[in-house]
Design a protein around this motif. Sequence first.
Motif, PDB file in Angstrom:
ATOM      1  N   PHE A 169       0.842  -1.195   0.000  1.00  0.00           N
ATOM      2  CA  PHE A 169       0.000   0.000   0.000  1.00  0.00           C
ATOM      3  C   PHE A 169       0.879   1.247   0.000  1.00  0.00           C
ATOM      4  O   PHE A 169       1.740   1.417   0.861  1.00  0.00           O
ATOM      5  N   LEU A 170       0.632   2.127  -0.973  1.00  0.00           N
ATOM      6  CA  LEU A 170       1.392   3.365  -1.117  1.00  0.00           C
ATOM      7  C   LEU A 170       0.446   4.558  -0.952  1.00  0.00           C
ATOM      8  O   LEU A 170      -0.754   4.451  -1.175  1.00  0.00           O
ATOM      9  N   ASP A 171       0.989   5.699  -0.576  1.00  0.00           N
ATOM     10  CA  ASP A 171       0.221   6.958  -0.544  1.00  0.00           C
ATOM     11  C   ASP A 171      -1.067   6.852   0.260  1.00  0.00           C
ATOM     12  O   ASP A 171      -2.110   7.391  -0.125  1.00  0.00           O
ATOM     13  N   VAL A 172      -1.020   6.151   1.390  1.00  0.00           N
ATOM     14  CA  VAL A 172      -2.251   5.958   2.159  1.00  0.00           C
ATOM     15  C   VAL A 172      -2.354   6.903   3.354  1.00  0.00           C
ATOM     16  O   VAL A 172      -3.409   6.994   3.978  1.00  0.00           O
ATOM     17  N   ALA A 173      -1.281   7.606   3.691  1.00  0.00           N
ATOM     18  CA  ALA A 173      -1.352   8.555   4.805  1.00  0.00           C
ATOM     19  C   ALA A 173      -2.085   9.812   4.356  1.00  0.00           C
ATOM     20  O   ALA A 173      -1.710  10.455   3.384  1.00  0.00           O
ATOM     21  N   GLY A 174      -3.156  10.146   5.062  1.00  0.00           N
ATOM     22  CA  GLY A 174      -3.918  11.344   4.729  1.00  0.00           C
ATOM     23  C   GLY A 174      -4.795  11.216   3.507  1.00  0.00           C
ATOM     24  O   GLY A 174      -5.266  12.221   2.978  1.00  0.00           O
ATOM     25  N   GLY A 175      -5.058   9.991   3.055  1.00  0.00           N
ATOM     26  CA  GLY A 175      -5.820   9.809   1.823  1.00  0.00           C
ATOM     27  C   GLY A 175      -7.233  10.358   1.878  1.00  0.00           C
ATOM     28  O   GLY A 175      -7.747  10.846   0.882  1.00  0.00           O
ATOM     29  N   ALA A 176      -7.876  10.286   3.039  1.00  0.00           N
ATOM     30  CA  ALA A 176      -9.265  10.737   3.154  1.00  0.00           C
ATOM     31  C   ALA A 176      -9.385  12.152   3.686  1.00  0.00           C
ATOM     32  O   ALA A 176     -10.292  12.893   3.307  1.00  0.00           O
ATOM     33  N   THR A 177      -8.471  12.540   4.568  1.00  0.00           N
ATOM     34  CA  THR A 177      -8.587  13.841   5.236  1.00  0.00           C
ATOM     35  C   THR A 177      -7.516  14.827   4.816  1.00  0.00           C
ATOM     36  O   THR A 177      -7.599  16.011   5.143  1.00  0.00           O
ATOM     37  N   GLY A 178      -6.479  14.334   4.136  1.00  0.00           N
ATOM     38  CA  GLY A 178      -5.385  15.203   3.717  1.00  0.00           C
ATOM     39  C   GLY A 178      -4.246  15.295   4.718  1.00  0.00           C
ATOM     40  O   GLY A 178      -3.259  15.991   4.472  1.00  0.00           O
ATOM     41  N   ALA A 179      -4.359  14.582   5.849  1.00  0.00           N
ATOM     42  CA  ALA A 179      -3.304  14.669   6.860  1.00  0.00           C
ATOM     43  C   ALA A 179      -3.169  13.357   7.617  1.00  0.00           C
ATOM     44  O   ALA A 179      -4.167  12.674   7.887  1.00  0.00           O
ATOM     45  N   PHE A 180      -1.938  13.004   7.958  1.00  0.00           N
ATOM     46  CA  PHE A 180      -1.653  11.821   8.772  1.00  0.00           C
ATOM     47  C   PHE A 180      -2.369  11.934  10.118  1.00  0.00           C
ATOM     48  O   PHE A 180      -2.989  10.985  10.599  1.00  0.00           O
ATOM     49  N   PRO A 203      -9.400   6.359   7.909  1.00  0.00           N
ATOM     50  CA  PRO A 203      -9.462   7.237   9.082  1.00  0.00           C
ATOM     51  C   PRO A 203      -9.992   6.471  10.287  1.00  0.00           C
ATOM     52  O   PRO A 203     -11.029   5.798  10.197  1.00  0.00           O
ATOM     53  N   CYS A 204      -9.282   6.567  11.395  1.00  0.00           N
ATOM     54  CA  CYS A 204      -9.661   5.837  12.605  1.00  0.00           C
ATOM     55  C   CYS A 204      -9.548   6.732  13.832  1.00  0.00           C
ATOM     56  O   CYS A 204      -8.657   7.586  13.906  1.00  0.00           O
ATOM     57  N   ALA A 205     -10.437   6.499  14.784  1.00  0.00           N
ATOM     58  CA  ALA A 205     -10.320   7.061  16.125  1.00  0.00           C
ATOM     59  C   ALA A 205      -9.925   5.904  17.030  1.00  0.00           C
ATOM     60  O   ALA A 205     -10.642   4.899  17.100  1.00  0.00           O
TER      61      ALA A 205
END
Length: 365
Positions: A169-180, A203-205
Amino acid sequence: MASKLTQTAIPYLFMRGGTSRGPYFKRSDLPEDLDTLAQVLIAATGSGHSLNIDGIGGGNAVTTKVAMLSVSDDEWADIDYFFAQVSVEEQLVDFKPTCGNMLSAVGPAAIEMGLIDAIEPITEIKIRAVNTGARVKARVRTSDGAVVYCGDTAIDGVPGTAAPIELTFLDVAGGATGAFLPTGKTRDLIDGVEVTCMDVAMPCAIARAEDLGITGYETVEELDKNAEFFERFEAIRIKAGELMGLGDVRESVVPKFAVLAPAKNDGTIATRYFMPWKTHPTMAVTGGQCIAACALTPGSVADGMLTRPSESPSNVKLEHPSGSMDVLVEFNTNCGFEFEAAGLVRTARKLADGNIFVPATIWEP
């Protein structure tokens, strides 16, 4: 094409991907309009009934998932993978998330559908997750132009063994929100509970189990019966969604929720993951990457639960209700913790193919 019996036949493959399963379609065989598409998928899975009695869903969130594939027009990717999470009991479809377990079978399904040619002995397929923009490389065993399903690889949560499918998996940090770290913090205090809000693949809490009055070692059945626990974390999840810039998430499965506890069985950390209104029977591939990143991030809610490795790549073994899952994390610590990529090994199997039927009153192409 609608039949004389007032039903529309849609070609599909029925596949297990990792610890999930569901129908795989060519995107071109389905309606373009998302509202109509949602109604077709609700009818196909039988959403709206606890047993999905009028469709092919299995009465659980991991069996009411849908994958839709097409040849990609992206310069990097071979295949576009569009995912839908269909609710079991509510007639709802969420197009926001993606699913890494279902992605495990995208490569084999693309070959089965003739969207890409098999190259012996391993076909490498570049997949773009349409929902999140993530890029994934899948390595699929092939022979004589066909997918090899039999093998010696076992994954917890699935009986028997099968051929391995390697995912990077590449480029998955911040994929939904734009930030790690979408809130800009490694920890937020929500309803008196410390939570790490993180966006890696999903995105997870994430909170400590003990802070919510549980151990983190409970069975799926024990957790699903704990209505007070679900009510408490759902309130936290909704507020976390707002803090992460995801808006009103009361009817969305994003962000997911997870709890952590110290490992008990030679793993890196123990975890329970929620889908979010039911406990995941094993571990999601996407959520597992986020939890692994959280475990390795200094200052997160995982502090004190593990000895963090300093070398990249590092293997993070996540203990879940059915066993464990290994996530190989590549990271950079030159300027704090920076997630770069994750590797996992999954398996998949073709279960059936043919046509699925939905009422022509819902859609007649």
